[in-house]
Design an enzyme around this catalytic site. Structure first.
Site, PDB file in Angstrom:
ATOM      1  N   TYR A 203       0.843  -1.200   0.000  1.00 43.40           N
ATOM      2  CA  TYR A 203       0.000   0.000   0.000  1.00 43.40           C
ATOM      3  C   TYR A 203       0.882   1.256   0.000  1.00 43.40           C
ATOM      4  CZ  TYR A 203      -3.215   3.596   1.556  1.00 43.40           C
ATOM      5  OH  TYR A 203      -3.927   4.767   1.672  1.00 43.40           O
TER       6      TYR A 203
ATOM      7  N   GLU B 134     -11.007   5.298   4.216  1.00 45.10           N
ATOM      8  CA  GLU B 134     -10.628   6.238   5.278  1.00 45.10           C
ATOM      9  C   GLU B 134     -11.757   6.391   6.294  1.00 45.10           C
ATOM     10  OE1 GLU B 134      -7.712   7.152   5.865  1.00 45.10           O
ATOM     11  OE2 GLU B 134      -6.717   6.859   3.946  1.00 45.10           O
TER      12      GLU B 134
ATOM     13  N   TRP C  26      -5.017   1.170  10.353  1.00 44.47           N
ATOM     14  CA  TRP C  26      -5.053   1.037   8.905  1.00 44.47           C
ATOM     15  C   TRP C  26      -4.863  -0.418   8.510  1.00 44.47           C
ATOM     16  CZ3 TRP C  26      -7.351   3.259   5.297  1.00 44.47           C
ATOM     17  CH2 TRP C  26      -7.003   3.043   3.961  1.00 44.47           C
TER      18      TRP C  26
END
Length: 193
Positions: free
Chosen positions: A21, A43, A51
């Site tokens: 990522y 998000e 995350w």
């Protein structure tokens, strides 16, 4: 895998999903409205969580939300009970409702001749903002621009678009380059990835 290169501190990990990522997506300019909707939705899901948790469930999110096709997602209000029963995703009703609502707003923008890409990137004049942070600790959680964008997005009907979510989205979508200056991706982006 680039194990011999310097990454941002948060991506100096053995976790391949997180490294990928960081290396391939975060901070790199995206102008694809579907991808931008996906990033905004992720998000939103990440708010209050790690995350890593979101990345671990990203494939399941893509399946649940028709690969983040906002045209399909805008019609999913009646699928909220089904989504809430899906153990593979984060089951937060408020976040799920926000994602569906945001798909409706993006579809309305498109119906009026404005892509989500153009809508978001106009806030930065179509140009990526280059920050120069030496350490991850210097990177803010939000800033004045994100607060302004958040206010406008809420005015335009977006949900769960507070300044922290908006700033995280800006980072993910490459509207700002918040890679540490010593990170190899920072150098690639500045050179015109």
């Amino acid at each position: 895998m680039k194990s011999d290169v310097k990454r941002c501190a948060w991506a100096e990990t053995d976790n391949q999903l997180l490294q990928d990522y960081h290396d391939q997506e975060w901070g790199r300019k995206s102008h694809d409205s579907r991808h931008l909707f996906e990033l905004l939705s992720l998000e939103i899901m990440q708010a209050g969580l790690s995350w890593q948790t979101v990345l671990n469930k990203r494939v399941a999110f893509k399946q649940a939300f028709d690969d983040f096709n906002y045209v399909s997602v805008q019609k999913m209000t009646d699928k909220i009970p089904e989504l809430m029963a899906n153990a593979k995703i984060i089951r937060n009703r408020r976040k799920l409702v926000a994602i569906i609502n945001n798909a409706k707003v993006i579809a309305k923008l498109a119906d009026n001749g404005q892509s989500f890409d153009r809508y978001m990137w106009h806030f930065v004049g179509g140009q990526q903002i280059q920050h120069h942070y030496d350490a991850h600790e210097e990177v803010p959680g939000t800033d004045d621009l994100a607060r302004q964008i958040s206010k406008q997005m809420k005015h335009d009907g977006f949900s769960f678009a507070g300044p922290v979510v908006v700033y995280s989205f800006m980072q993910a979508a490459g509207m700002v380059n918040d890679h540490e200056v010593g990170c190899y991706v920072y150098k690639e982006i500045v050179a015109g990835d």
